[in-house]
Design an enzyme around this catalytic site. Structure first.
Site, PDB file in Angstrom:
ATOM      1  CB  SER A  22     -19.393   3.572   4.130  1.00 31.79           C
ATOM      2  OG  SER A  22     -18.398   3.159   5.069  1.00 31.79           O
ATOM      3  NE  ARG A  78      -2.780  -1.241  -0.773  1.00 34.18           N
ATOM      4  CZ  ARG A  78      -2.407  -2.406  -1.304  1.00 34.18           C
ATOM      5  NH1 ARG A  78      -2.281  -3.483  -0.550  1.00 34.18           N
ATOM      6  NH2 ARG A  78      -2.147  -2.505  -2.586  1.00 34.18           N
ATOM      7  CG  HIS A 130      -8.742   5.306  10.850  1.00 35.54           C
ATOM      8  ND1 HIS A 130      -9.787   5.029  10.010  1.00 35.54           N
ATOM      9  CD2 HIS A 130      -9.315   5.606  12.054  1.00 35.54           C
ATOM     10  CE1 HIS A 130     -10.930   5.148  10.657  1.00 35.54           C
ATOM     11  NE2 HIS A 130     -10.673   5.505  11.896  1.00 35.54           N
ATOM     12  CD  GLN A 183     -13.541   7.622   8.276  1.00 37.45           C
ATOM     13  OE1 GLN A 183     -13.911   6.549   8.772  1.00 37.45           O
ATOM     14  NE2 GLN A 183     -14.284   8.286   7.421  1.00 37.45           N
ATOM     15  CG  ASP A 186      -4.581   8.635   0.788  1.00 37.56           C
ATOM     16  OD1 ASP A 186      -5.650   8.115   0.454  1.00 37.56           O
ATOM     17  OD2 ASP A 186      -4.485   9.854   1.073  1.00 37.56           O
ATOM     18  N   GLY A 200     -16.911  11.077   0.869  1.00 37.41           N
ATOM     19  CA  GLY A 200     -16.434   9.730   0.531  1.00 37.41           C
ATOM     20  C   GLY A 200     -16.208   8.804   1.698  1.00 37.41           C
TER      21      GLY A 200
HETATM   22  N1  APR Z   1     -16.046   9.954  -4.713  1.00 32.86           N
HETATM   23  C1  APR Z   1     -16.618  10.081  -3.487  1.00 32.86           C
HETATM   24  N2  APR Z   1     -17.009   9.034  -2.732  1.00 32.86           N
HETATM   25  C2  APR Z   1     -16.838   7.804  -3.269  1.00 32.86           C
HETATM   26  C3  APR Z   1     -16.252   7.585  -4.531  1.00 32.86           C
HETATM   27  C4  APR Z   1     -15.850   8.734  -5.264  1.00 32.86           C
HETATM   28  N3  APR Z   1     -15.301   8.632  -6.484  1.00 32.86           N
HETATM   29  N4  APR Z   1     -16.220   6.242  -4.768  1.00 32.86           N
HETATM   30  C5  APR Z   1     -16.762   5.645  -3.674  1.00 32.86           C
HETATM   31  N5  APR Z   1     -17.135   6.581  -2.782  1.00 32.86           N
HETATM   32  C6  APR Z   1     -17.767   6.398  -1.474  1.00 32.86           C
HETATM   33  C7  APR Z   1     -18.579   5.140  -1.312  1.00 32.86           C
HETATM   34  O1  APR Z   1     -19.898   5.329  -1.818  1.00 32.86           O
HETATM   35  C8  APR Z   1     -18.561   4.968   0.201  1.00 32.86           C
HETATM   36  O2  APR Z   1     -19.585   5.728   0.809  1.00 32.86           O
HETATM   37  O3  APR Z   1     -16.733   6.297  -0.532  1.00 32.86           O
HETATM   38  C9  APR Z   1     -17.212   5.561   0.585  1.00 32.86           C
HETATM   39  C10 APR Z   1     -16.179   4.498   0.912  1.00 32.86           C
HETATM   40  O4  APR Z   1     -16.598   3.836   2.085  1.00 32.86           O
HETATM   41  P1  APR Z   1     -15.583   2.806   2.780  1.00 32.86           P
HETATM   42  O5  APR Z   1     -14.982   1.937   1.720  1.00 32.86           O
HETATM   43  O6  APR Z   1     -16.323   2.185   3.921  1.00 32.86           O
HETATM   44  O7  APR Z   1     -14.400   3.737   3.326  1.00 32.86           O
HETATM   45  P2  APR Z   1     -14.368   4.546   4.683  1.00 32.86           P
HETATM   46  O8  APR Z   1     -15.724   5.075   5.033  1.00 32.86           O
HETATM   47  O9  APR Z   1     -13.272   5.523   4.567  1.00 32.86           O
HETATM   48  O10 APR Z   1     -13.944   3.400   5.751  1.00 32.86           O
HETATM   49  C11 APR Z   1     -13.723   3.844   7.063  1.00 32.86           C
HETATM   50  O11 APR Z   1     -12.954   1.639   7.655  1.00 32.86           O
HETATM   51  O12 APR Z   1     -11.701  -0.171   7.002  1.00 32.86           O
HETATM   52  C12 APR Z   1     -11.730   0.911   7.842  1.00 32.86           C
HETATM   53  O13 APR Z   1      -9.908   2.085   8.687  1.00 32.86           O
HETATM   54  C13 APR Z   1     -10.596   1.829   7.514  1.00 32.86           C
HETATM   55  O14 APR Z   1     -10.566   4.232   7.417  1.00 32.86           O
HETATM   56  C14 APR Z   1     -11.288   3.082   7.018  1.00 32.86           C
HETATM   57  C15 APR Z   1     -12.643   3.014   7.693  1.00 32.86           C
END
Ligand code: APR
Length: 230
Positions: free
Chosen positions: A173, A57, A105, A87, A90, A171
């Site tokens: 969830s 990564r 994180h 969160q 990078d 961005g």
């Molecule tokens: N632009 C904006 N949002 C986007 C895009 C995009 N191009 N593509 C996807 N998304 C959204 C998705 O719809 C989703 O709501 O980004 C979100 C990604 O959600 P996750 O994959 O759950 O990522 P995140 O919320 O950052 O996860 C939180 O979980 O695994 C742990 O520590 C890890 O920091 C991470 C935490």
């Protein structure tokens, strides 16, 4: 007096830079189940696998650039006090030019001692190898907050949200706490925006939802904020 803008970002803001999100690819992060690589037990069980995962990564960052989503936020830096609470592990907000960044994180470009996670080393894009040790000869590990571990930057993050005039959520969830709960610390009169191509499964009352990907939606939000605060 400059207004305070707090930005809360998740993996989605880095998606268009080529970094995979966690929950869009049916729970796999670069072909690994998050649970198998992002928790301390996994590291205890197989520190080589976990270290190699994060080395990959980290190496990926050498060829990863910020996208319009990261860059548009920097347009707010002159007229507002901007704090980015991310969160993400990078360094794309840094590369884009954001000045004040809180990593909830951890950070891929840092390592810490296995025996003392407050002993942190800047390692840039270098791999962590079994030979790398801290000043006491203990092993180094990725400076990542794994599931089940404390979030050391939580208090400073809450303090920033508590004095936000504007909150922009991009961005995420909103399923991983305590990060997902941060928005509830915003003052009553805080103007809230959320940018995501998918509507997160969360209560969005009082939030202006922009159903766009970051490279498009963040510009819309920044344009509106700048226009309303001439
Ligand atoms: N632009 C904006 N949002 C986007 C895009 C995009 N191009 N593509 C996807 N998304 C959204 C998705 O719809 C989703 O709501 O980004 C979100 C990604 O959600 P996750 O994959 O759950 O990522 P995140 O919320 O950052 O996860 C939180 O979980 O695994 C742990 O520590 C890890 O920091 C991470 C935490």
């Amino acid at each position: 007096m400059k207004k305070n803008v707090v930005v809360l970002t998740g993996a989605g803001i880095s998606a268009e830079s080529g970094i995979k999100t966690f929950r869009d690819s049916d729970g796999l992060w670069e072909n690994y189940r998050i649970e198998d690589v992002a928790n301390y037990d996994s590291f205890e069980k197989d520190s080589e696998l976990v270290t190699k995962f994060y080395n990959a990564r980290r190496r990926q960052l050498t060829t990863t650039e910020p996208n319009e989503g990261h860059k548009q936020l920097v347009r707010l830096e002159d007229k507002f006090n901007v704090v980015v609470i991310t969160q993400n592990v990078d360094n794309l907000h840094e590369k884009a030019g954001s000045k004040k960044i809180i990593h909830l994180h951890g950070e891929l470009t840092k390592a810490c001692s296995v025996s003392d996670t407050t002993e942190i080393y800047d390692i840039g894009y270098h791999d962590i190898t079994p030979m790398d040790v801290d000043k006491n000869g203990d092993m180094l590990r990725p400076f990542i907050v794994w599931f089940g571990e404390a979030v050391p930057m939580l208090e400073p993050a809450i303090a920033e949200v508590q004095k936000a005039d504007i909150l922009i959520i991009i961005g995420t969830s909103l399923v991983v706490y305590p990060a997902a709960g941060l928005m509830h610390y915003a003052p009553k009169n805080c103007k809230k925006y959320l940018v995501d191509p998918k509507r997160p499964d969360a209560d969005l009352s009082g939030i202006t939802f922009i159903q766009e990907k970051a490279s498009v939606g963040v510009k819309q939000v920044v344009d509106e904020i700048l226009a309303q605060n001439q």
